[in-house]
Scaffold this motif. Structure first.
Motif, PDB file in Angstrom:
ATOM      1  N   ALA A  41       0.793  -1.026   0.079  1.00  0.00           N
ATOM      2  CA  ALA A  41       0.249  -0.035   0.206  1.00  0.00           C
ATOM      3  C   ALA A  41       0.934   1.135   0.057  1.00  0.00           C
ATOM      4  CB  ALA A  41      -0.975   0.082   1.253  1.00  0.00           C
ATOM      5  N   VAL A  42       2.119   1.185   0.756  1.00  0.00           N
ATOM      6  CA  VAL A  42       2.826   2.434   0.894  1.00  0.00           C
ATOM      7  C   VAL A  42       3.668   2.658  -0.398  1.00  0.00           C
ATOM      8  CG1 VAL A  42       4.733   3.372   2.131  1.00  0.00           C
ATOM      9  CG2 VAL A  42       2.866   2.200   3.283  1.00  0.00           C
ATOM     10  N   THR A  43       4.115   1.461  -1.084  1.00  0.00           N
ATOM     11  CA  THR A  43       4.843   1.546  -2.302  1.00  0.00           C
ATOM     12  C   THR A  43       4.373   2.544  -3.495  1.00  0.00           C
ATOM     13  OG1 THR A  43       6.172  -0.479  -1.844  1.00  0.00           O
ATOM     14  CG2 THR A  43       6.139   0.391  -4.133  1.00  0.00           C
ATOM     15  N   PRO A  44       3.097   2.356  -3.720  1.00  0.00           N
ATOM     16  CA  PRO A  44       2.607   3.315  -4.641  1.00  0.00           C
ATOM     17  C   PRO A  44       2.524   4.676  -3.995  1.00  0.00           C
ATOM     18  CG  PRO A  44       1.115   1.230  -4.502  1.00  0.00           C
ATOM     19  CD  PRO A  44       2.069   1.278  -3.366  1.00  0.00           C
ATOM     20  N   LEU A  45       2.334   4.893  -3.073  1.00  0.00           N
ATOM     21  CA  LEU A  45       2.593   6.460  -2.408  1.00  0.00           C
ATOM     22  C   LEU A  45       3.855   6.752  -2.415  1.00  0.00           C
ATOM     23  CD1 LEU A  45      -0.067   6.023   0.916  1.00  0.00           C
ATOM     24  CD2 LEU A  45      -0.680   6.744  -1.639  1.00  0.00           C
ATOM     25  N   LEU A  46       4.867   6.256  -2.205  1.00  0.00           N
ATOM     26  CA  LEU A  46       6.172   6.689  -2.295  1.00  0.00           C
ATOM     27  C   LEU A  46       6.526   7.138  -3.663  1.00  0.00           C
ATOM     28  CD1 LEU A  46       7.938   4.062   0.030  1.00  0.00           C
ATOM     29  CD2 LEU A  46       7.179   6.539   0.573  1.00  0.00           C
ATOM     30  N   LEU A  47       5.856   6.421  -4.771  1.00  0.00           N
ATOM     31  CA  LEU A  47       6.128   6.571  -5.956  1.00  0.00           C
ATOM     32  C   LEU A  47       5.136   7.742  -6.419  1.00  0.00           C
ATOM     33  CD1 LEU A  47       6.338   3.051  -7.610  1.00  0.00           C
ATOM     34  CD2 LEU A  47       8.412   4.518  -7.095  1.00  0.00           C
ATOM     35  N   LEU A  48       4.075   7.903  -5.795  1.00  0.00           N
ATOM     36  CA  LEU A  48       3.225   9.087  -6.323  1.00  0.00           C
ATOM     37  C   LEU A  48       3.669  10.299  -5.835  1.00  0.00           C
ATOM     38  CD1 LEU A  48       0.258   9.775  -6.858  1.00  0.00           C
ATOM     39  CD2 LEU A  48      -0.318   9.713  -4.606  1.00  0.00           C
ATOM     40  N   VAL A  49       4.460  10.521  -4.492  1.00  0.00           N
ATOM     41  CA  VAL A  49       5.054  11.728  -4.238  1.00  0.00           C
ATOM     42  C   VAL A  49       5.890  12.337  -5.233  1.00  0.00           C
ATOM     43  CG1 VAL A  49       6.432  13.040  -2.661  1.00  0.00           C
ATOM     44  CG2 VAL A  49       4.816  11.158  -1.930  1.00  0.00           C
ATOM     45  N   PRO A  50       7.105  11.832  -5.856  1.00  0.00           N
ATOM     46  CA  PRO A  50       7.662  12.585  -6.903  1.00  0.00           C
ATOM     47  C   PRO A  50       6.961  12.651  -8.292  1.00  0.00           C
ATOM     48  CG  PRO A  50       8.478  10.287  -6.589  1.00  0.00           C
ATOM     49  CD  PRO A  50       7.466  10.553  -5.533  1.00  0.00           C
ATOM     50  N   LEU A  51       6.287  11.590  -8.509  1.00  0.00           N
ATOM     51  CA  LEU A  51       5.427  11.664  -9.722  1.00  0.00           C
ATOM     52  C   LEU A  51       4.523  13.031  -9.574  1.00  0.00           C
ATOM     53  CD1 LEU A  51       4.476  10.505 -12.276  1.00  0.00           C
ATOM     54  CD2 LEU A  51       2.794   8.971 -11.244  1.00  0.00           C
ATOM     55  N   SER A  52       3.829  13.175  -8.467  1.00  0.00           N
ATOM     56  CA  SER A  52       2.800  14.257  -8.329  1.00  0.00           C
ATOM     57  C   SER A  52       3.654  15.627  -8.499  1.00  0.00           C
ATOM     58  CB  SER A  52       2.145  14.241  -7.100  1.00  0.00           C
ATOM     59  OG  SER A  52       1.610  13.049  -6.961  1.00  0.00           O
ATOM     60  N   TRP A  53       5.167  15.572  -7.989  1.00  0.00           N
ATOM     61  CA  TRP A  53       5.787  16.748  -7.987  1.00  0.00           C
ATOM     62  C   TRP A  53       6.137  17.126  -9.390  1.00  0.00           C
ATOM     63  CZ3 TRP A  53      10.896  17.610  -9.425  1.00  0.00           C
ATOM     64  CH2 TRP A  53      11.634  18.905  -8.994  1.00  0.00           C
ATOM     65  N   LEU A  54       6.332  16.005 -10.122  1.00  0.00           N
ATOM     66  CA  LEU A  54       6.744  16.352 -11.644  1.00  0.00           C
ATOM     67  C   LEU A  54       5.585  16.967 -12.398  1.00  0.00           C
ATOM     68  CD1 LEU A  54       9.356  13.438 -12.163  1.00  0.00           C
ATOM     69  CD2 LEU A  54       9.762  15.672 -11.861  1.00  0.00           C
ATOM     70  N   VAL A  55       4.523  16.095 -12.170  1.00  0.00           N
ATOM     71  CA  VAL A  55       3.249  16.569 -12.907  1.00  0.00           C
ATOM     72  C   VAL A  55       2.664  17.670 -12.409  1.00  0.00           C
ATOM     73  CG1 VAL A  55       0.894  15.783 -13.492  1.00  0.00           C
ATOM     74  CG2 VAL A  55       2.734  13.939 -13.397  1.00  0.00           C
ATOM     75  N   VAL A  56       2.488  17.992 -11.161  1.00  0.00           N
ATOM     76  CA  VAL A  56       1.985  19.290 -10.658  1.00  0.00           C
ATOM     77  C   VAL A  56       2.901  20.373 -11.220  1.00  0.00           C
ATOM     78  CG1 VAL A  56       1.456  21.034  -8.744  1.00  0.00           C
ATOM     79  CG2 VAL A  56       0.837  18.468  -8.898  1.00  0.00           C
ATOM     80  N   GLY A  57       4.204  20.178 -11.048  1.00  0.00           N
ATOM     81  CA  GLY A  57       5.332  21.214 -11.357  1.00  0.00           C
ATOM     82  C   GLY A  57       5.329  21.534 -12.850  1.00  0.00           C
ATOM     83  N   TRP A  58       4.942  20.459 -13.724  1.00  0.00           N
ATOM     84  CA  TRP A  58       4.907  20.559 -15.174  1.00  0.00           C
ATOM     85  C   TRP A  58       3.657  21.510 -15.533  1.00  0.00           C
ATOM     86  CZ3 TRP A  58       0.859  18.544 -18.286  1.00  0.00           C
ATOM     87  CH2 TRP A  58       0.966  18.719 -19.536  1.00  0.00           C
ATOM     88  N   ALA A  59       2.521  21.138 -14.579  1.00  0.00           N
ATOM     89  CA  ALA A  59       1.232  21.661 -15.063  1.00  0.00           C
ATOM     90  C   ALA A  59       1.358  23.287 -14.628  1.00  0.00           C
ATOM     91  CB  ALA A  59       0.143  20.979 -14.349  1.00  0.00           C
ATOM     92  N   MET A  60       1.768  23.504 -13.207  1.00  0.00           N
ATOM     93  CA  MET A  60       1.729  24.889 -12.994  1.00  0.00           C
ATOM     94  C   MET A  60       2.820  25.630 -13.970  1.00  0.00           C
ATOM     95  SD  MET A  60      -0.128  25.025 -10.413  1.00  0.00           S
ATOM     96  CE  MET A  60       0.448  26.803  -9.691  1.00  0.00           C
ATOM     97  N   ASN A  61       3.877  25.125 -14.308  1.00  0.00           N
ATOM     98  CA  ASN A  61       4.641  25.915 -15.253  1.00  0.00           C
ATOM     99  C   ASN A  61       4.152  26.223 -16.661  1.00  0.00           C
ATOM    100  OD1 ASN A  61       6.867  26.067 -13.589  1.00  0.00           O
ATOM    101  ND2 ASN A  61       7.560  24.146 -13.914  1.00  0.00           N
ATOM    102  N   ARG A  62       3.273  25.229 -17.105  1.00  0.00           N
ATOM    103  CA  ARG A  62       2.530  25.281 -18.309  1.00  0.00           C
ATOM    104  C   ARG A  62       1.541  26.311 -18.195  1.00  0.00           C
ATOM    105  NH1 ARG A  62       2.141  22.533 -23.076  1.00  0.00           N
ATOM    106  NH2 ARG A  62       0.237  22.677 -24.215  1.00  0.00           N
TER     107      ARG A  62
END
Length: 419
Positions: free
Chosen positions: A133-154
């Protein structure tokens, strides 16, 4: 942002589900095999176990131990299990063979059955499920950072045009801010700023018209007063005629500077190709007589040839204003050094004087209209540097006026030309 985060959350949920399902499937498959091996007499012997197909993730710890009593006699018991018949039916957590087991005991008449499983299996299952259950969340944090950063920059990147437009605007800019590529959430703010720019421009236009009209109307009566003073008889209060002439000269100078400032706030003049070195030498030559009369050593050094594309009268006004200030605020016996050369790859026109210098704290208001940093006994209107700054802004010239830093008293005025 909601759609992106929802998509990431759904992906994490699917990954956690698949990991948990895989782990549960392996465990439950092993349980099915253990039940089949213990389903009845004769099925749990070594030969039957050897013939049973292995589980997907077979682990000796997953083994289910079964003990059967009938009338107090043991009909079946796995190695390492206690042979003492339990006194209490149902679930229990006894320690057998140095390990904690989870047991379930059931009795029917003379028959008693106890099914046991190591507690470590449950701990391992819980640990594996938690990790899944935790592994996807650990992967979710950097993925969310990348996706949110990309979206905000766009989204916010579309404001770069607006930022560059605001940063590059001069004080006299009148065009509204561009509305294209502006996010919907920011559009009302940009619209309000454009409205403010329009109202400010209207107020400035009214002020400029008033100054220009007032200065223009004052020129005629001042000229008439000059003519009338010239025909006044010399008799009267001693020095009165000279005082009137000096006052009219100051008033005429102020009116001329107001008119020049009003023209600078209006349309730009006709640009032409100017030899800055030649123009500088002409201006210094025109002021040589004044410098000699005031016992000021006026020196000029030209070490570079610079061509400038701008209205000649405006550039001449800029140079004359700085030169006039340097001579005006330098006492008899002082020096004014004028130079045109290169500094750090840029052409620079510099004027150094040995005058009274600038008082502390005047830097913020030095180029304000009608602000004077000079002593009150020196004649001036407070418009010279405002006119110089306005001309420099119109033609992309860097103008600075500050106290000298070479250990001598006086002011250093520098004009840095565009690269």
């Amino acid at each position: 942002m909601t759609a992106l985060l929802a998509g990431i959350g759904i992906a994490a949920m699917i990954a956690a589900y698949l990991l948990a399902r895989s782990e549960a499937a392996d465990f439950l498959d092993g349980q099915l095999r253990q039940v089949a091996l213990n389903a009845g007499p004769g099925l749990a012997d070594e030969q039957s176990a050897a013939q049973a197909p292995p589980a997907a993730d077979e682990d000796p710890e997953d083994q289910i131990a079964v003990t059967i009593w009938q009338d107090g006699r043991i009909l079946r018991n796995d190695p390492g299990m206690d042979t003492q018949r339990p006194e209490r039916l149902g679930y229990a957590d006894p320690v057998m063979g140095g390990e904690t087991w989870r047991t379930y005991t059931r009795a029917a008449g003379a028959l008693t059955v106890r099914v046991a499983q190591r507690d470590v299996v449950r701990v391992e299952f819980a640990r594996t499920a938690a990790f899944g259950a935790v592994t996807p969340l650990l992967l979710l944090v950097p993925l969310s950072w990348l996706v949110v950063g990309w979206a905000m920059n766009r989204v916010l990147g579309r404001l770069d045009v607006l930022v560059r437009d605001l940063a590059g605007r001069s004080v006299s800019a009148t065009t509204p801010l561009p509305m294209q590529d502006v996010p919907v959430e920011v559009a009302p703010l940009v619209g309000a700023m454009n409205g403010l720019i329009g109202r400010l421009q209207a107020a400035l236009d009214a002020q400029r018209r008033f100054v220009a009209d007032a200065a223009h109307e004052l020129r005629t009566p001042l000229a008439a007063m000059h003519a009338q003073i010239d025909v006044l008889p010399a008799s009267g209060i001693p020095g009165s005629r000279d005082a009137l002439v000096a006052g009219l000269r100051r008033a005429s100078r102020l009116v001329d500077q107001l008119l020049r400032l009003a023209r600078l706030d209006g349309q730009e003049g006709v640009a032409e190709r100017i030899d800055l070195a030649s123009l500088l030498l002409d201006c210094v030559g025109d002021h040589a007589v004044l410098a000699q009369a005031n016992d000021i050593d006026l020196c000029v050094a030209v070490t570079a040839s610079v061509m400038l594309h701008a209205p000649a009268d405006e550039i001449r006004t800029l140079v004359v204003t700085l030169l006039d200030n340097a001579l005006r605020y330098t006492a008899a016996g002082g020096e004014v050094d004028v130079s045109l050369g290169q500094e750090a790859g840029r052409h620079v026109l510099a004027m150094r004087d040995t005058g009274c210098g600038l008082p502390p704290g005047c830097e913020a208001r030095l180029f304000d209209r009608f602000y004077r940093a000079a002593p009150p006994d020196i004649e001036g209107t407070g418009l010279g540097l405002a006119i110089a700054r306005r001309i420099a802004e119109r033609h992309g010239l860097g103008l600075t006026v500050e106290n000298r830093r070479d250990g001598r008293q006086g002011v250093l005025a520098r004009i840095v030309l565009p690269a």
